[in-house]
Design a protein around this motif. Structure first.
Motif, mmCIF file in Angstrom:
data_model
loop_
_atom_site.group_PDB
_atom_site.id
_atom_site.type_symbol
_atom_site.label_atom_id
_atom_site.label_comp_id
_atom_site.label_asym_id
_atom_site.label_seq_id
_atom_site.Cartn_x
_atom_site.Cartn_y
_atom_site.Cartn_z
ATOM 1 N N SER A 109 76.167 28.133 29.655
ATOM 2 C CA SER A 109 76.679 27.397 30.869
ATOM 3 C C SER A 109 76.378 25.691 30.059
ATOM 4 O O SER A 109 76.547 24.994 31.273
ATOM 5 N N ASN A 110 75.087 25.748 29.394
ATOM 6 C CA ASN A 110 74.780 23.945 29.528
ATOM 7 C C ASN A 110 74.175 23.687 30.566
ATOM 8 O O ASN A 110 74.168 21.831 30.517
ATOM 9 N N LEU A 111 73.807 24.443 31.330
ATOM 10 C CA LEU A 111 72.555 23.575 33.184
ATOM 11 C C LEU A 111 71.628 23.877 32.733
ATOM 12 O O LEU A 111 71.070 24.426 31.676
ATOM 13 N N SER A 112 70.940 22.989 33.442
ATOM 14 C CA SER A 112 68.988 23.205 33.497
ATOM 15 C C SER A 112 68.833 23.707 34.757
ATOM 16 O O SER A 112 69.437 23.563 35.309
ATOM 17 N N GLN A 171 73.243 37.318 35.662
ATOM 18 C CA GLN A 171 73.028 36.906 34.511
ATOM 19 C C GLN A 171 73.949 36.405 33.577
ATOM 20 O O GLN A 171 75.477 36.567 33.866
ATOM 21 N N LEU A 172 74.114 35.569 32.809
ATOM 22 C CA LEU A 172 74.060 35.387 31.794
ATOM 23 C C LEU A 172 75.811 34.575 31.816
ATOM 24 O O LEU A 172 75.413 33.360 32.647
ATOM 25 N N MET A 187 65.004 30.187 38.226
ATOM 26 C CA MET A 187 64.986 30.044 37.422
ATOM 27 C C MET A 187 64.190 31.591 36.553
ATOM 28 O O MET A 187 63.304 31.645 37.180
ATOM 29 N N SER A 188 65.063 33.018 35.472
ATOM 30 C CA SER A 188 64.542 33.758 36.031
ATOM 31 C C SER A 188 64.619 34.821 34.423
ATOM 32 O O SER A 188 65.898 33.887 33.756
ATOM 33 N N GLY A 189 64.713 36.014 34.676
ATOM 34 C CA GLY A 189 65.271 36.166 33.234
ATOM 35 C C GLY A 189 65.977 37.997 33.480
ATOM 36 O O GLY A 189 64.250 38.553 34.444
ATOM 37 N N PRO A 190 66.130 38.984 32.995
ATOM 38 C CA PRO A 190 66.625 39.939 33.264
ATOM 39 C C PRO A 190 65.239 40.646 33.149
ATOM 40 O O PRO A 190 65.442 42.026 34.062
ATOM 41 N N VAL A 191 63.826 40.517 31.814
ATOM 42 C CA VAL A 191 63.081 41.636 31.993
ATOM 43 C C VAL A 191 62.272 41.175 33.516
ATOM 44 O O VAL A 191 61.804 41.956 33.859
ATOM 45 N N GLN A 247 68.091 32.476 32.555
ATOM 46 C CA GLN A 247 67.436 31.232 31.584
ATOM 47 C C GLN A 247 68.321 31.139 30.419
ATOM 48 O O GLN A 247 69.196 30.128 29.887
ATOM 49 N N SER A 248 69.026 32.502 29.677
ATOM 50 C CA SER A 248 70.427 31.947 28.650
ATOM 51 C C SER A 248 71.613 32.125 29.298
ATOM 52 O O SER A 248 71.901 31.480 28.525
#
Length: 121
Positions: free
Chosen positions: A89-92, A38-39, A102-106, A83-84
């Motif tokens: 981190s200036n990464l893709s 995360q983050l 890539m994912s998100g917390p939700v 994703q955030s």
């Protein structure tokens, strides 16, 4: 065996190391495991992957953080980067190591059943 899901919530390489070791042990025992960075933790995935204590671990005959990540993927541990956190981190997505999505917390929590163990590292 209950599924194991771990959230790594800070950019501490030793917390990620512990999460990968624990998730890999779960997978080696035949259970499902997932790790969500995360983050700020996503920055730990920047190439080349290295940890501040890698030399000490290698001297003791233990794997580096990069090798632990590869082993976790090989064992079937699901690995997700926030994703955030990529933006912070200036990464893709194309910068992520093989096997990390890539994912998100939700989405991560939606995939977490009521029976799963949810840990924070």
């Amino acid at each position: 065996m209950r599924e194991l899901r771990i959230i790594v919530a800070c950019a501490d390489s030793e917390r990620l190391r512990a999460a990968l070791v624990t998730a890999s042990a779960q997978a080696a025992l035949g259970g499902k495991a997932a790790v969500f960075l995360q983050l700020d933790a996503v920055a730990l995935l920047r190439a080349p992957i290295a940890a501040r204590l890698d030399d000490a671990h290698e001297a003791a005959g233990l794997p580096t953080l990069a090798l632990l990540l590869e082993d976790a993927v090989a064992l079937g541990v699901a690995l997700f980067a926030c994703q955030s956190g990529l933006a912070l981190s200036n990464l893709s997505a194309s910068d992520l190591p093989k096997g990390v999505e890539m994912s998100g917390p939700v989405a991560f929590l939606q995939q977490t059943s009521n029976d799963a163990r949810l840990l924070f590292a």
